[in-house]
Scaffold this motif. Structure first.
Motif, short mmCIF file in Angstrom:
data_model
loop_
_atom_site.label_atom_id
_atom_site.label_comp_id
_atom_site.label_asym_id
_atom_site.label_seq_id
_atom_site.Cartn_x
_atom_site.Cartn_y
_atom_site.Cartn_z
N ILE A 17 39.68 46.13 45.41
CA ILE A 17 38.53 45.49 44.75
C ILE A 17 37.48 46.52 44.36
N HIS A 20 38.64 48.53 41.38
CA HIS A 20 38.50 47.72 40.17
C HIS A 20 37.05 47.69 39.69
N TRP A 21 36.14 47.55 40.65
CA TRP A 21 34.71 47.50 40.30
C TRP A 21 34.21 48.84 39.78
N HIS A 26 35.13 43.29 36.55
CA HIS A 26 34.39 42.24 37.24
C HIS A 26 35.27 41.66 38.35
N ILE A 27 34.68 41.44 39.51
CA ILE A 27 35.43 40.92 40.65
C ILE A 27 36.04 39.56 40.32
#
Length: 247
Positions: A17, A20-21, A26-27
């Protein structure tokens, strides 16, 4: 609680996560119920098809071992067997009858009952070895559902991706629907590969490790009870079982 399992799950999820951020994502884009349904539902369905019901539910129950491992104190087992050996040397095998009612482990209780009843040591050994083999076969069949799920999950992730792309192709004339279809396609792949490598396959491997330890514990008990039935010196019993402590 097995803290390293909890930390491992949290670390893996956080790494994915956070990565990715950091890349500007976007989560919320990782949360896709459709992709989740395709991957998890399809995977569980495939596992159910190939597995007997009793093994499937036994495997589900074994999941708690990942965070709350079964107690396998080999030193405590050795201490108990040493105590029984000393009691048998002083008062005979019938002196062990007092321990039957307090023993809660069915495997240990069965072996101890045979010893108290005066069964031949080799008879005790054969009976307990059959029990051990049966336990190992049943436990490995139950744990295999997680290994199988880890094999199917990436495939259903690809299936979800294909379904998402089909949805995209059907709506090329409507740009407002393209984003959702593409999102499902890529997120389904993430779910499939991520679930397999972050959870399902590690769970299967850890369960197999605990099964191996339980088999060793039972082998230790069987060897100890046979030694007691033979009337051997408790010191010899300790020496024979010392190797099991390395597990």
């Amino acid at each position: 609680m097995d803290k390293i399992s909890v930390f491992g799950v949290l670390l893996g999820l956080t790494a994915i996560i956070l990565g990715h951020w950091l890349e500007g994502g976007h989560i919320g884009s990782l949360v896709q119920f459709t992709a989740f349904l395709i991957v998890i539902g399809g995977t569980m369905g495939a596992v159910m098809i190939q597995t007997e019901m009793r093994h499937f539910f036994a495997g589900i129950k074994m999941l708690r071992w990942i965070f709350f491992p079964p107690s396998m104190d080999f030193r405590k087992v050795l201490s108990t067997l040493m105590n029984w050996g000393n009691q048998a040397r002083r008062g005979g095998l019938l002196a062990l009858e007092a321990y039957l009612n307090s023993e809660k482990d069915p495997f240990v209780k069965r072996g101890l009952t045979m010893v108290v009843d005066g069964a031949e040591p080799e008879t005790v050994r054969r009976a307990l070895e059959l029990d051990i083999d049966a336990y190992e076969d049943q436990a490995r069949a139950a744990a295999k559902i997680w290994e199988s799920a880890g094999g199917y999950s990436p495939t259903f992730g690809i299936l979800g991706a294909v379904l998402g792309l089909i949805h995209v192709m059907e709506n090329l004339t409507d740009p407002s629907k393209l984003g959702a279809g593409i999102a499902v396609a890529f997120v389904a792949t993430i779910y499939g590969v991520g679930a397999a490598n972050l959870f399902l396959l590690p769970v299967a491997n850890k369960l197999k490790h605990y099964i191996m330890l339980e088999v060793r514990r039972r082998e230790m008990v069987a060897e100890g009870l046979v030694t007691i039935a033979n009337g051997e010196n408790p010191r010899l019993l300790e020496n024979k079982l010392a190797g099991f402590l390395h597990h």
